[in-house]
Design a protein around this motif. Sequence first.
Motif, PDB file in Angstrom:
ATOM      1  N   GLU A 110     -16.255  -7.060 -19.324  1.00  0.00           N
ATOM      2  CA  GLU A 110     -14.821  -6.808 -19.471  1.00  0.00           C
ATOM      3  C   GLU A 110     -14.480  -6.756 -20.950  1.00  0.00           C
ATOM      4  N   GLU A 111     -13.481  -5.973 -21.260  1.00  0.00           N
ATOM      5  CA  GLU A 111     -12.976  -5.913 -22.632  1.00  0.00           C
ATOM      6  C   GLU A 111     -11.736  -6.784 -22.715  1.00  0.00           C
ATOM      7  N   TRP A 112     -11.765  -7.745 -23.624  1.00  0.00           N
ATOM      8  CA  TRP A 112     -10.645  -8.665 -23.807  1.00  0.00           C
ATOM      9  C   TRP A 112     -10.135  -8.535 -25.227  1.00  0.00           C
ATOM     10  N   THR A 113      -8.818  -8.631 -25.383  1.00  0.00           N
ATOM     11  CA  THR A 113      -8.208  -8.650 -26.709  1.00  0.00           C
ATOM     12  C   THR A 113      -7.544 -10.006 -26.899  1.00  0.00           C
ATOM     13  N   MET A 114      -7.955 -10.706 -27.952  1.00  0.00           N
ATOM     14  CA  MET A 114      -7.419 -12.028 -28.262  1.00  0.00           C
ATOM     15  C   MET A 114      -7.193 -12.107 -29.763  1.00  0.00           C
ATOM     16  N   GLY A 115      -6.026 -12.556 -30.150  1.00  0.00           N
ATOM     17  CA  GLY A 115      -5.738 -12.711 -31.569  1.00  0.00           C
ATOM     18  C   GLY A 115      -5.884 -11.412 -32.336  1.00  0.00           C
ATOM     19  N   GLY A 116      -5.593 -10.291 -31.692  1.00  0.00           N
ATOM     20  CA  GLY A 116      -5.686  -9.001 -32.355  1.00  0.00           C
ATOM     21  C   GLY A 116      -7.095  -8.432 -32.442  1.00  0.00           C
ATOM     22  N   GLN A 117      -8.080  -9.152 -31.901  1.00  0.00           N
ATOM     23  CA  GLN A 117      -9.460  -8.658 -31.921  1.00  0.00           C
ATOM     24  C   GLN A 117      -9.909  -8.362 -30.501  1.00  0.00           C
ATOM     25  N   THR A 118     -10.654  -7.266 -30.349  1.00  0.00           N
ATOM     26  CA  THR A 118     -11.168  -6.873 -29.043  1.00  0.00           C
ATOM     27  C   THR A 118     -12.653  -7.192 -28.977  1.00  0.00           C
ATOM     28  N   ALA A 119     -13.061  -7.719 -27.835  1.00  0.00           N
ATOM     29  CA  ALA A 119     -14.470  -8.080 -27.645  1.00  0.00           C
ATOM     30  C   ALA A 119     -14.900  -7.701 -26.236  1.00  0.00           C
ATOM     31  N   GLN A 120     -16.168  -7.357 -26.105  1.00  0.00           N
ATOM     32  CA  GLN A 120     -16.774  -7.126 -24.803  1.00  0.00           C
ATOM     33  C   GLN A 120     -17.368  -8.462 -24.341  1.00  0.00           C
ATOM     34  N   LEU A 121     -16.924  -8.946 -23.185  1.00  0.00           N
ATOM     35  CA  LEU A 121     -17.448 -10.189 -22.633  1.00  0.00           C
ATOM     36  C   LEU A 121     -18.285  -9.874 -21.411  1.00  0.00           C
ATOM     37  N   SER A 122     -19.416 -10.528 -21.328  1.00  0.00           N
ATOM     38  CA  SER A 122     -20.345 -10.317 -20.232  1.00  0.00           C
ATOM     39  C   SER A 122     -20.341 -11.541 -19.322  1.00  0.00           C
ATOM     40  N   PHE A 123     -20.122 -11.328 -18.032  1.00  0.00           N
ATOM     41  CA  PHE A 123     -20.077 -12.395 -17.042  1.00  0.00           C
ATOM     42  C   PHE A 123     -21.150 -12.140 -15.985  1.00  0.00           C
TER      43      PHE A 123
END
Length: 163
Positions: A110-123
């Motif tokens: 999933e792609e998450w945006t937190m604190g203005g930064q986007t990251a790909q998280l793998s679950f």
Amino acid sequence: MCDRGAVVTGIDASAGMLEQARRRLGDDADLRVADLADPLLFPDGAFDDVVASLVLHYLQDWGPTPAELRRVLAPGGRLIASVEHPFANSLGQCLAGQETNYFQTRNRTEEWTMGGQTAQLSFWDRPLHAMTEAFTAAGFRISVISEPPALPSAQDLAPEQSV
């Protein structure tokens, strides 16, 4: 916790998350960068309680980690773990038109945006029976599995489902 006499040790793979914990817990907490997928650098029976909140779904292989958590618990110690509901992820993928198999361990990104930064998280999603089997194989006795009710707003997301 520390202010009520607890001796707190925390681990996380992220130094940034540990810094946030330090701000909340103060300098008395023992906070260390560590990966739950690796052997834990604590002696056998070091802890009365272990809390693993919403972290296990990042691990592909659950075999070694529950065994390590069991090893560092004192006799009679407790593991308190929380995980994403396994069916919710499968249902979410179905509602999004993606193929899924609840009974299969599978990787989800999933792609998450937190604190203005986007990251790909793998679950790593796995069915409930795979989760419980990993804990019992590590020597745990499961005393409670609880499911909090869905938020009332969840009905708006899937009106055809009874929540």
